[in-house]
Write a protein that holds these residues in place. Sequence first.
Motif, PDB file in Angstrom:
ATOM      1  N   ILE A 101       0.747  -0.882   0.108  1.00 56.27           N
ATOM      2  CA  ILE A 101       0.224  -0.352  -0.027  1.00 56.27           C
ATOM      3  C   ILE A 101       1.105   1.046  -0.081  1.00 56.27           C
ATOM      4  O   ILE A 101       0.390   2.430  -0.402  1.00 56.27           O
ATOM      5  CB  ILE A 101      -0.788  -0.018   1.176  1.00 56.27           C
ATOM      6  N   ARG A 108       2.636   1.732  -3.422  1.00 58.76           N
ATOM      7  CA  ARG A 108       2.014   2.461  -4.467  1.00 58.76           C
ATOM      8  C   ARG A 108       1.544   3.469  -3.947  1.00 58.76           C
ATOM      9  O   ARG A 108       1.836   4.213  -5.340  1.00 58.76           O
ATOM     10  CB  ARG A 108       0.349   1.328  -4.268  1.00 58.76           C
ATOM     11  N   ARG A 109       1.526   4.131  -2.641  1.00 54.67           N
ATOM     12  CA  ARG A 109       1.693   5.092  -2.304  1.00 54.67           C
ATOM     13  C   ARG A 109       2.281   6.361  -2.639  1.00 54.67           C
ATOM     14  O   ARG A 109       1.981   7.244  -3.725  1.00 54.67           O
ATOM     15  CB  ARG A 109       1.055   5.862  -1.191  1.00 54.67           C
ATOM     16  N   VAL A 123      -3.916   4.793  -2.978  1.00 49.27           N
ATOM     17  CA  VAL A 123      -4.963   3.671  -3.123  1.00 49.27           C
ATOM     18  C   VAL A 123      -6.421   4.666  -2.905  1.00 49.27           C
ATOM     19  O   VAL A 123      -6.711   4.803  -1.700  1.00 49.27           O
ATOM     20  CB  VAL A 123      -5.177   2.746  -2.498  1.00 49.27           C
ATOM     21  N   GLU A 134      -8.865  -1.598  -6.163  1.00 41.04           N
ATOM     22  CA  GLU A 134      -6.859  -1.223  -6.752  1.00 41.04           C
ATOM     23  C   GLU A 134      -6.683  -1.358  -5.355  1.00 41.04           C
ATOM     24  O   GLU A 134      -5.605  -2.397  -5.141  1.00 41.04           O
ATOM     25  CB  GLU A 134      -6.528   0.970  -6.351  1.00 41.04           C
ATOM     26  N   LEU A 135      -7.577  -1.116  -3.934  1.00 40.79           N
ATOM     27  CA  LEU A 135      -6.732  -1.534  -2.448  1.00 40.79           C
ATOM     28  C   LEU A 135      -7.217  -3.848  -3.014  1.00 40.79           C
ATOM     29  O   LEU A 135      -6.073  -4.658  -2.638  1.00 40.79           O
ATOM     30  CB  LEU A 135      -7.651  -1.828  -1.223  1.00 40.79           C
ATOM     31  N   LEU A 162      -3.636  -4.930  -5.404  1.00 38.22           N
ATOM     32  CA  LEU A 162      -2.662  -4.886  -4.292  1.00 38.22           C
ATOM     33  C   LEU A 162      -2.869  -6.224  -3.184  1.00 38.22           C
ATOM     34  O   LEU A 162      -1.607  -6.916  -2.604  1.00 38.22           O
ATOM     35  CB  LEU A 162      -2.609  -3.001  -2.976  1.00 38.22           C
TER      36      LEU A 162
END
Length: 312
Positions: A170, A173-174, A180, A185-186, A189
């Motif tokens: 997470i 990705r950020r 997110v 999307e979550l 991941l």
Amino acid sequence: MNAPLVHTTVLLDEAVDAWLAGAPAGDGGASGCFVDATFGRGGHSRLGLSRMAADARLIAYDKDAEAVAEASRIADARFSIRHQGFAALGELPPGSVAGVLMDLGVSSPQIDNPARGFSFRYDGPLDMRMDTSRGQSVADWLATAETQQIAEVIRDYGEERFAVQVAKAIVARRQERGPVSTTAELAELVAGAVKTREPGQNPATRTFQALRIFINAELEELQQALSASLSVLQPGGRLAVISFHSLEDRIVKQFITEHSKEIYDRRAPFAAPKPMRLKALGRIKPSEAEVAANPRARSAILRVAERTEVPA
């Protein structure tokens, strides 16, 4: 036009039977003041009203504005709804309530509405707040939370073995593409971070559960509401609680067990023990027929206790 979102109440008859059983009989049913601490879509309240006396009173609570709107459709002078979390039942007068019912499940309309962000099965904004009028959404929190914070929430509230891996994914990705913001999307991941999973369970199940519980402070509020129930229940009044996962059920079970024992003061071995405040009346699980008709009922457990006499 979209079909209306339908909710099937779990353990409906069993819960209402337990909820009302400690009340005195009145004209047409159970008499007294009752609390539906989690109105949801009102299945328990509606059946309860049909079994209550003409002089009975039913107070319901819910943080969800959509649930409050649904409650406004009940045209019964005995019924009222409060837009509050169920810990607020402690504001009622001590010993004034004949039965408290708590259904800790998320309602099907909440899960099935993509706009609420509760489910990985539908793409929508990553919200998950029970009360959308206040507080942080899950997306807001994940946009700033540190890796360790995220991992602790997913581990403690979701019992996810790969919590650290999910948290790192997470945050990575950020840093690479921004926070997110959607359920899809979550879920994607999490699927990449969870290496093994229970048969038939989506890899995102535990993470979504954990974030929902955390963002709504569900376990803390449950503990507050259980403590409040001891104050407001009258002697003989019933506490009935339906839980849907192990963390909730553990809290309910431990609470009932703790208050179903006499307490001895080791510093005063000859003093009379403090009397128990509850009498455990057992647990009930859905029947095979109910689970077959409503698979979401499969993990439900109803625990029931009775308020004992309050010493003078």
